[in-house]
Each structure stands twice: as structure tokens, then as C-alpha cells.
Write a protein that holds these residues in place. Structure first.
Motif, PDB file in Angstrom:
ATOM      1  N   ALA A   1       0.831  -1.205   0.000  1.00 15.28           N
ATOM      2  CA  ALA A   1       0.000   0.000   0.000  1.00 15.28           C
ATOM      3  C   ALA A   1       0.865   1.255   0.000  1.00 15.28           C
ATOM      4  CB  ALA A   1      -0.932  -0.001   1.201  1.00 15.28           C
ATOM      5  N   MET A   2       1.898   1.287   0.825  1.00 15.66           N
ATOM      6  CA  MET A   2       2.763   2.470   0.888  1.00 15.66           C
ATOM      7  C   MET A   2       3.544   2.634  -0.421  1.00 15.66           C
ATOM      8  SD  MET A   2       3.504   5.042   2.469  1.00 15.66           S
ATOM      9  CE  MET A   2       3.923   5.459   4.102  1.00 15.66           C
ATOM     10  N   GLY A   3       3.961   1.536  -1.010  1.00 16.21           N
ATOM     11  CA  GLY A   3       4.664   1.606  -2.293  1.00 16.21           C
ATOM     12  C   GLY A   3       3.791   2.195  -3.384  1.00 16.21           C
ATOM     13  N   ILE A   4       2.527   1.802  -3.414  1.00 13.93           N
ATOM     14  CA  ILE A   4       1.605   2.330  -4.422  1.00 13.93           C
ATOM     15  C   ILE A   4       1.357   3.818  -4.202  1.00 13.93           C
ATOM     16  CG2 ILE A   4      -0.776   2.224  -5.235  1.00 13.93           C
ATOM     17  CD1 ILE A   4      -0.604  -0.835  -4.803  1.00 13.93           C
ATOM     18  N   VAL A   5       1.228   4.227  -2.944  1.00 13.57           N
ATOM     19  CA  VAL A   5       1.025   5.649  -2.640  1.00 13.57           C
ATOM     20  C   VAL A   5       2.232   6.464  -3.104  1.00 13.57           C
ATOM     21  CG1 VAL A   5       0.829   7.322  -0.743  1.00 13.57           C
ATOM     22  CG2 VAL A   5      -0.579   5.263  -0.741  1.00 13.57           C
ATOM     23  N   VAL A   6       3.421   5.949  -2.865  1.00 15.84           N
ATOM     24  CA  VAL A   6       4.635   6.666  -3.289  1.00 15.84           C
ATOM     25  C   VAL A   6       4.709   6.706  -4.815  1.00 15.84           C
ATOM     26  CG1 VAL A   6       7.155   6.642  -3.198  1.00 15.84           C
ATOM     27  CG2 VAL A   6       5.831   6.168  -1.143  1.00 15.84           C
ATOM     28  N   PHE A   7       4.305   5.636  -5.496  1.00 15.71           N
ATOM     29  CA  PHE A   7       4.259   5.654  -6.968  1.00 15.71           C
ATOM     30  C   PHE A   7       3.299   6.729  -7.473  1.00 15.71           C
ATOM     31  CE2 PHE A   7       5.841   1.123  -7.396  1.00 15.71           C
ATOM     32  CZ  PHE A   7       6.982   1.491  -8.079  1.00 15.71           C
ATOM     33  N   VAL A   8       2.168   6.870  -6.826  1.00 20.25           N
ATOM     34  CA  VAL A   8       1.194   7.889  -7.232  1.00 20.25           C
ATOM     35  C   VAL A   8       1.785   9.288  -7.063  1.00 20.25           C
ATOM     36  CG1 VAL A   8      -1.049   8.900  -6.666  1.00 20.25           C
ATOM     37  CG2 VAL A   8      -0.813   6.426  -6.854  1.00 20.25           C
ATOM     38  N   ILE A   9       2.522   9.491  -5.987  1.00 23.47           N
ATOM     39  CA  ILE A   9       3.186  10.780  -5.776  1.00 23.47           C
ATOM     40  C   ILE A   9       4.222  11.020  -6.878  1.00 23.47           C
ATOM     41  CG2 ILE A   9       4.739  12.046  -4.226  1.00 23.47           C
ATOM     42  CD1 ILE A   9       3.262  10.608  -1.906  1.00 23.47           C
ATOM     43  N   ALA A  10       4.948   9.969  -7.252  1.00 24.42           N
ATOM     44  CA  ALA A  10       5.929  10.095  -8.335  1.00 24.42           C
ATOM     45  C   ALA A  10       5.234  10.454  -9.641  1.00 24.42           C
ATOM     46  CB  ALA A  10       6.718   8.788  -8.489  1.00 24.42           C
ATOM     47  N   MET A  11       4.080   9.861  -9.892  1.00 23.20           N
ATOM     48  CA  MET A  11       3.345  10.177 -11.120  1.00 23.20           C
ATOM     49  C   MET A  11       2.861  11.623 -11.126  1.00 23.20           C
ATOM     50  SD  MET A  11       3.671   7.714 -13.100  1.00 23.20           S
ATOM     51  CE  MET A  11       2.637   8.430 -14.336  1.00 23.20           C
ATOM     52  N   ALA A  12       2.578  12.176  -9.951  1.00 23.86           N
ATOM     53  CA  ALA A  12       2.188  13.592  -9.876  1.00 23.86           C
ATOM     54  C   ALA A  12       3.340  14.479 -10.340  1.00 23.86           C
ATOM     55  CB  ALA A  12       1.771  13.938  -8.450  1.00 23.86           C
ATOM     56  N   PHE A  13       4.572  14.130  -9.962  1.00 27.55           N
ATOM     57  CA  PHE A  13       5.729  14.891 -10.453  1.00 27.55           C
ATOM     58  C   PHE A  13       5.855  14.775 -11.964  1.00 27.55           C
ATOM     59  CE2 PHE A  13       7.461  14.319  -6.031  1.00 27.55           C
ATOM     60  CZ  PHE A  13       7.409  15.660  -5.702  1.00 27.55           C
ATOM     61  N   LYS A  14       5.613  13.589 -12.503  1.00 31.84           N
ATOM     62  CA  LYS A  14       5.725  13.397 -13.949  1.00 31.84           C
ATOM     63  C   LYS A  14       4.632  14.171 -14.684  1.00 31.84           C
ATOM     64  CE  LYS A  14       7.747  11.769 -17.474  1.00 31.84           C
ATOM     65  NZ  LYS A  14       9.086  12.264 -17.818  1.00 31.84           N
ATOM     66  N   MET A  15       3.428  14.181 -14.140  1.00 34.85           N
ATOM     67  CA  MET A  15       2.342  14.939 -14.780  1.00 34.85           C
ATOM     68  C   MET A  15       2.635  16.436 -14.753  1.00 34.85           C
ATOM     69  SD  MET A  15      -1.196  12.981 -13.861  1.00 34.85           S
ATOM     70  CE  MET A  15      -0.847  12.442 -12.210  1.00 34.85           C
ATOM     71  N   ALA A  16       3.248  16.918 -13.675  1.00 35.10           N
ATOM     72  CA  ALA A  16       3.620  18.333 -13.611  1.00 35.10           C
ATOM     73  C   ALA A  16       4.671  18.648 -14.678  1.00 35.10           C
ATOM     74  CB  ALA A  16       4.147  18.669 -12.223  1.00 35.10           C
ATOM     75  N   GLU A  17       5.618  17.751 -14.861  1.00 39.31           N
ATOM     76  CA  GLU A  17       6.645  17.953 -15.894  1.00 39.31           C
ATOM     77  C   GLU A  17       6.021  17.958 -17.282  1.00 39.31           C
ATOM     78  OE1 GLU A  17       9.305  16.890 -19.029  1.00 39.31           O
ATOM     79  OE2 GLU A  17       7.992  15.398 -18.126  1.00 39.31           O
ATOM     80  N   CYS A  18       5.084  17.068 -17.521  1.00 37.07           N
ATOM     81  CA  CYS A  18       4.404  17.024 -18.824  1.00 37.07           C
ATOM     82  C   CYS A  18       3.578  18.287 -19.057  1.00 37.07           C
ATOM     83  CB  CYS A  18       3.515  15.791 -18.930  1.00 37.07           C
ATOM     84  SG  CYS A  18       4.449  14.262 -19.086  1.00 37.07           S
ATOM     85  N   ALA A  19       2.962  18.809 -18.020  1.00 35.51           N
ATOM     86  CA  ALA A  19       2.199  20.046 -18.154  1.00 35.51           C
ATOM     87  C   ALA A  19       3.120  21.200 -18.535  1.00 35.51           C
ATOM     88  CB  ALA A  19       1.463  20.362 -16.853  1.00 35.51           C
ATOM     89  N   LEU A  20       4.312  21.240 -17.960  1.00 35.46           N
ATOM     90  CA  LEU A  20       5.281  22.286 -18.336  1.00 35.46           C
ATOM     91  C   LEU A  20       5.735  22.108 -19.776  1.00 35.46           C
ATOM     92  CD1 LEU A  20       7.503  22.558 -15.146  1.00 35.46           C
ATOM     93  CD2 LEU A  20       5.808  24.193 -15.994  1.00 35.46           C
ATOM     94  N   ARG A  21       5.874  20.865 -20.216  1.00 39.53           N
ATOM     95  CA  ARG A  21       6.279  20.614 -21.604  1.00 39.53           C
ATOM     96  C   ARG A  21       5.189  21.087 -22.561  1.00 39.53           C
ATOM     97  NH1 ARG A  21       7.238  14.621 -23.036  1.00 39.53           N
ATOM     98  NH2 ARG A  21       8.290  14.763 -21.051  1.00 39.53           N
ATOM     99  N   ILE A  22       3.947  20.847 -22.222  1.00 32.54           N
ATOM    100  CA  ILE A  22       2.844  21.269 -23.082  1.00 32.54           C
ATOM    101  C   ILE A  22       2.725  22.791 -23.093  1.00 32.54           C
ATOM    102  CG2 ILE A  22       0.320  21.266 -23.284  1.00 32.54           C
ATOM    103  CD1 ILE A  22       0.429  18.349 -22.278  1.00 32.54           C
ATOM    104  N   LYS A  23       2.938  23.409 -21.933  1.00 35.56           N
ATOM    105  CA  LYS A  23       2.857  24.865 -21.832  1.00 35.56           C
ATOM    106  C   LYS A  23       3.854  25.532 -22.762  1.00 35.56           C
ATOM    107  CE  LYS A  23       3.242  28.717 -18.703  1.00 35.56           C
ATOM    108  NZ  LYS A  23       3.976  29.225 -17.586  1.00 35.56           N
ATOM    109  N   LYS A  24       5.004  24.941 -22.906  1.00 35.12           N
ATOM    110  CA  LYS A  24       6.055  25.500 -23.762  1.00 35.12           C
ATOM    111  C   LYS A  24       5.555  25.586 -25.157  1.00 35.12           C
ATOM    112  CE  LYS A  24      10.638  24.573 -25.406  1.00 35.12           C
ATOM    113  NZ  LYS A  24      11.644  23.603 -25.529  1.00 35.12           N
TER     114      LYS A  24
END
Length: 83
Positions: free
Chosen positions: A60-83
Motif C-alpha cells: 500500500a505504501m509503495g503504491i502511494v509513493v508511486f502515485v506521488i511520483a506520477m504527480a511529479f511526472k504529470m507536472a513535468e508534462c504540463a510544463l512541456r505542453i505549456k512550452k
């Protein structure tokens, strides 16, 4: 014979290697680029921590940490699209 030469010239023009579209070394090093790199590093580090936790037995904790990691990746993708 002239027709063959014209066809050969057209083929050479078609087969010409396209120009490179790489950026110059000084381009792309703005604030957004650096912020994207930070988000990528955070994504990788948090993802490795999530994998460690997941395989160590705390699923359960591993999955929660993966979800947090995916939030960082989605933020990076949003910055890429903004460019």
C-alpha cells in the motif's frame, strides 16, 4: 536521355537528407527547462523509493509513493505542453 537525367535529379532531390532540427547549445536552458529537469529527477528518485517499498512488502505504501511520483511526472508534462 534528358528525361532520365531529369528523373535522376528529382530522385536526388527527394533522397536529400533533411536538415537537423536540434537546438543550439545555448537555447532551451531557461527556467522552464530547469524546472522540468528537477521534476524529472524527483520523479525518478521517488519512483525508485516506491519500488523499494513495494517490493519490500509494504504494498500500500509503495503504491502511494508511486502515485506521488506520477504527480511529479504529470507536472513535468504540463510544463512541456505549456512550452
Amino acid at each position: 536521355m534528358e528525361e532520365i537525367d531529369n528523373i535522376a535529379e528529382e530522385e536526388v532531390a527527394i533522397a536529400k537528407r533533411p536538415e537537423r532540427h536540434h537546438r543550439k547549445p545555448d537555447e532551451g536552458k531557461g527556467v522552464l527547462f530547469i524546472l522540468r529537469q528537477v521534476f524529472n529527477v524527483l520523479f525518478m528518485v521517488v519512483g525508485v523509493i516506491g519500488a523499494y517499498l513495494y517490493f519490500k512488502g509494504n504494498d500500500a505504501m509503495g503504491i502511494v509513493v508511486f502515485v506521488i511520483a506520477m504527480a511529479f511526472k504529470m507536472a513535468e508534462c504540463a510544463l512541456r505542453i505549456k512550452k
